[in-house]
Design a protein around this motif. Structure first.
Motif, PDB file in Angstrom:
ATOM      1  N   ALA A  85       0.828  -1.209   0.000  1.00  0.00           N
ATOM      2  CA  ALA A  85       0.000   0.000   0.000  1.00  0.00           C
ATOM      3  C   ALA A  85       0.862   1.259   0.000  1.00  0.00           C
ATOM      4  O   ALA A  85       0.544   2.243  -0.687  1.00  0.00           O
ATOM      5  N   ALA A  86       1.958   1.238   0.759  1.00  0.00           N
ATOM      6  CA  ALA A  86       2.834   2.409   0.833  1.00  0.00           C
ATOM      7  C   ALA A  86       3.514   2.682  -0.507  1.00  0.00           C
ATOM      8  O   ALA A  86       3.612   3.835  -0.945  1.00  0.00           O
ATOM      9  N   ILE A  87       3.981   1.625  -1.162  1.00  0.00           N
ATOM     10  CA  ILE A  87       4.660   1.799  -2.453  1.00  0.00           C
ATOM     11  C   ILE A  87       3.694   2.326  -3.506  1.00  0.00           C
ATOM     12  O   ILE A  87       4.019   3.244  -4.279  1.00  0.00           O
ATOM     13  N   ILE A  88       2.482   1.765  -3.543  1.00  0.00           N
ATOM     14  CA  ILE A  88       1.493   2.242  -4.516  1.00  0.00           C
ATOM     15  C   ILE A  88       1.088   3.681  -4.207  1.00  0.00           C
ATOM     16  O   ILE A  88       0.909   4.503  -5.113  1.00  0.00           O
ATOM     17  N   PRO A 109      -6.872   2.654  -4.325  1.00  0.00           N
ATOM     18  CA  PRO A 109      -7.564   1.456  -3.833  1.00  0.00           C
ATOM     19  C   PRO A 109      -7.752   0.395  -4.909  1.00  0.00           C
ATOM     20  O   PRO A 109      -7.633  -0.805  -4.630  1.00  0.00           O
ATOM     21  N   THR A 110      -8.023   0.829  -6.138  1.00  0.00           N
ATOM     22  CA  THR A 110      -8.177  -0.137  -7.227  1.00  0.00           C
ATOM     23  C   THR A 110      -6.888  -0.918  -7.438  1.00  0.00           C
ATOM     24  O   THR A 110      -6.903  -2.151  -7.573  1.00  0.00           O
ATOM     25  N   ALA A 111      -5.761  -0.212  -7.450  1.00  0.00           N
ATOM     26  CA  ALA A 111      -4.476  -0.885  -7.651  1.00  0.00           C
ATOM     27  C   ALA A 111      -4.158  -1.835  -6.502  1.00  0.00           C
ATOM     28  O   ALA A 111      -3.739  -2.984  -6.718  1.00  0.00           O
ATOM     29  N   VAL A 112      -4.369  -1.377  -5.263  1.00  0.00           N
ATOM     30  CA  VAL A 112      -4.056  -2.205  -4.094  1.00  0.00           C
ATOM     31  C   VAL A 112      -4.938  -3.449  -4.062  1.00  0.00           C
ATOM     32  O   VAL A 112      -4.446  -4.578  -3.910  1.00  0.00           O
ATOM     33  N   ALA A 114      -6.602  -4.839  -6.467  1.00  0.00           N
ATOM     34  CA  ALA A 114      -6.331  -5.712  -7.609  1.00  0.00           C
ATOM     35  C   ALA A 114      -5.108  -6.585  -7.342  1.00  0.00           C
ATOM     36  O   ALA A 114      -5.102  -7.786  -7.660  1.00  0.00           O
ATOM     37  N   ILE A 115      -4.072  -6.002  -6.746  1.00  0.00           N
ATOM     38  CA  ILE A 115      -2.877  -6.784  -6.412  1.00  0.00           C
ATOM     39  C   ILE A 115      -3.214  -7.868  -5.396  1.00  0.00           C
ATOM     40  O   ILE A 115      -2.804  -9.029  -5.533  1.00  0.00           O
ATOM     41  N   PHE A 116      -3.981  -7.511  -4.371  1.00  0.00           N
ATOM     42  CA  PHE A 116      -4.369  -8.506  -3.373  1.00  0.00           C
ATOM     43  C   PHE A 116      -5.162  -9.644  -4.016  1.00  0.00           C
ATOM     44  O   PHE A 116      -4.961 -10.816  -3.694  1.00  0.00           O
ATOM     45  N   ALA A 117      -6.081  -9.288  -4.912  1.00  0.00           N
ATOM     46  CA  ALA A 117      -6.899 -10.308  -5.570  1.00  0.00           C
ATOM     47  C   ALA A 117      -6.030 -11.249  -6.395  1.00  0.00           C
ATOM     48  O   ALA A 117      -6.208 -12.478  -6.359  1.00  0.00           O
ATOM     49  N   VAL A 118      -5.085 -10.681  -7.133  1.00  0.00           N
ATOM     50  CA  VAL A 118      -4.207 -11.499  -7.976  1.00  0.00           C
ATOM     51  C   VAL A 118      -3.326 -12.407  -7.120  1.00  0.00           C
ATOM     52  O   VAL A 118      -3.146 -13.593  -7.428  1.00  0.00           O
ATOM     53  N   VAL A 119      -2.780 -11.856  -6.029  1.00  0.00           N
ATOM     54  CA  VAL A 119      -1.909 -12.656  -5.157  1.00  0.00           C
ATOM     55  C   VAL A 119      -2.686 -13.809  -4.528  1.00  0.00           C
ATOM     56  O   VAL A 119      -2.219 -14.957  -4.505  1.00  0.00           O
ATOM     57  N   LEU A 120      -3.883 -13.526  -4.019  1.00  0.00           N
ATOM     58  CA  LEU A 120      -4.686 -14.584  -3.402  1.00  0.00           C
ATOM     59  C   LEU A 120      -5.095 -15.631  -4.432  1.00  0.00           C
ATOM     60  O   LEU A 120      -5.007 -16.835  -4.171  1.00  0.00           O
ATOM     61  N   ALA A 121      -5.550 -15.179  -5.595  1.00  0.00           N
ATOM     62  CA  ALA A 121      -5.951 -16.132  -6.631  1.00  0.00           C
ATOM     63  C   ALA A 121      -4.751 -16.945  -7.113  1.00  0.00           C
ATOM     64  O   ALA A 121      -4.844 -18.168  -7.306  1.00  0.00           O
ATOM     65  N   GLY A 122      -3.615 -16.280  -7.284  1.00  0.00           N
ATOM     66  CA  GLY A 122      -2.428 -16.985  -7.748  1.00  0.00           C
ATOM     67  C   GLY A 122      -1.908 -18.007  -6.763  1.00  0.00           C
ATOM     68  O   GLY A 122      -1.295 -19.007  -7.157  1.00  0.00           O
ATOM     69  N   PHE A 158     -11.879  -8.739  -3.047  1.00  0.00           N
ATOM     70  CA  PHE A 158     -10.932  -7.673  -3.379  1.00  0.00           C
ATOM     71  C   PHE A 158     -11.067  -7.240  -4.836  1.00  0.00           C
ATOM     72  O   PHE A 158     -10.922  -6.055  -5.154  1.00  0.00           O
ATOM     73  N   LEU A 159     -11.342  -8.194  -5.713  1.00  0.00           N
ATOM     74  CA  LEU A 159     -11.540  -7.843  -7.117  1.00  0.00           C
ATOM     75  C   LEU A 159     -12.760  -6.938  -7.282  1.00  0.00           C
ATOM     76  O   LEU A 159     -12.720  -5.950  -8.024  1.00  0.00           O
ATOM     77  N   LEU A 160     -13.838  -7.258  -6.575  1.00  0.00           N
ATOM     78  CA  LEU A 160     -15.036  -6.420  -6.631  1.00  0.00           C
ATOM     79  C   LEU A 160     -14.748  -5.013  -6.100  1.00  0.00           C
ATOM     80  O   LEU A 160     -15.200  -4.018  -6.678  1.00  0.00           O
ATOM     81  N   CYS A 161     -14.000  -4.931  -5.003  1.00  0.00           N
ATOM     82  CA  CYS A 161     -13.635  -3.615  -4.458  1.00  0.00           C
ATOM     83  C   CYS A 161     -12.826  -2.815  -5.472  1.00  0.00           C
ATOM     84  O   CYS A 161     -13.023  -1.599  -5.627  1.00  0.00           O
ATOM     85  N   ALA A 162     -11.904  -3.493  -6.157  1.00  0.00           N
ATOM     86  CA  ALA A 162     -11.080  -2.816  -7.158  1.00  0.00           C
ATOM     87  C   ALA A 162     -11.939  -2.257  -8.283  1.00  0.00           C
ATOM     88  O   ALA A 162     -11.732  -1.125  -8.747  1.00  0.00           O
TER      89      ALA A 162
END
Length: 212
Positions: A85-88, A109-112, A114-122, A158-162
């Motif tokens: 979150a800090a880097i973004i 928030p969309t970027a953060v 989206a990253i969480f969604a991708v990491v969890l899904a991956g 998280f994807l929905l939030c993004a």
């Protein structure tokens, strides 16, 4: 109200005495929620109310990095979600401050998320178990199939939030976005967290086991 106490009270009142939440389980459940500490968020709102979006953006960047540094000093470990979150915030907030366009920080928030969604899904495809299932069993011990579903549910959430943040950022007033960003997503995350409790409760120690 302390998050640990609230989770403990919810479990005790809503799930019956045979499945009262242990304190350590309540703590880990609360720590599974969206990935932003309250202090940077509240500092962001305060700076926005007193000054403007640009000062608030600078305050958000500073407090996020401060939170990461404090966690590192206290535990010797990096708080990965806060670090992301800090880097973004630095990248998008820096663009907002440089170009003087608040839309960049509005899309943070969309970027953060989206990253969480991708990491969890991956994590379903990388490693021997989903990311959520890597919580130490001493904290909360659930079967693998349930961890897999919880992990997938949070990825979708998280994807929905993004996605939802995009029209909010573009079409609603700036002040409305600030309030939704600070309180709306956090509230939605906490309600989503509470919705997990009926599914987790049967796997928590019963009251008599906890007292033995």
């Amino acid at each position: 109200m302390n998050c640990d106490v609230l989770c403990h009270g919810f479990g005790s009142a809503g799930l019956g005495p045979q499945y009262r939440l242990k304190e350590d389980a309540a703590v880990i459940l609360c720590r599974m929620k969206t990935l932003m500490d309250w202090l940077p968020a509240l500092a962001f709102v305060a700076a926005y109310v007193v000054y403007d979006i640009y000062v608030a953006t600078a305050v958000l960047i500073a407090t996020l990095f401060a939170a990461v540094a404090v966690h590192r000093l206290r535990t010797g470990e990096w708080h990965k979600t806060n670090a992301i979150a800090a880097i973004i915030a630095l990248l998008l907030g820096g663009l907002t401050l440089w170009i003087r366009d608040p839309m960049f920080i509005k899309l943070k928030p969309t970027a953060v998320y989206a990253i969480f969604a991708v990491v969890l899904a991956g994590s379903h495809f990388v490693g021997d178990k989903p990311l959520m299932a890597r919580i130490p069993p001493s904290m909360i011990d659930l079967p693998d199939w349930l961890w897999s579903r919880i992990n997938a549910a949070w990825a979708v959430f998280f994807l929905l939030c993004a996605v939802v943040n995009v029209p909010i950022a573009f079409y609603l007033p700036e002040s409305t976005w600030v309030m939704i960003k600070t309180f709306g997503y956090t509230g939605a995350s906490f309600l989503f967290l509470l919705a997990h409790l009926p599914f987790i409760a049967p796997y928590l120690p019963k009251e008599e086991e906890a007292q033995s």
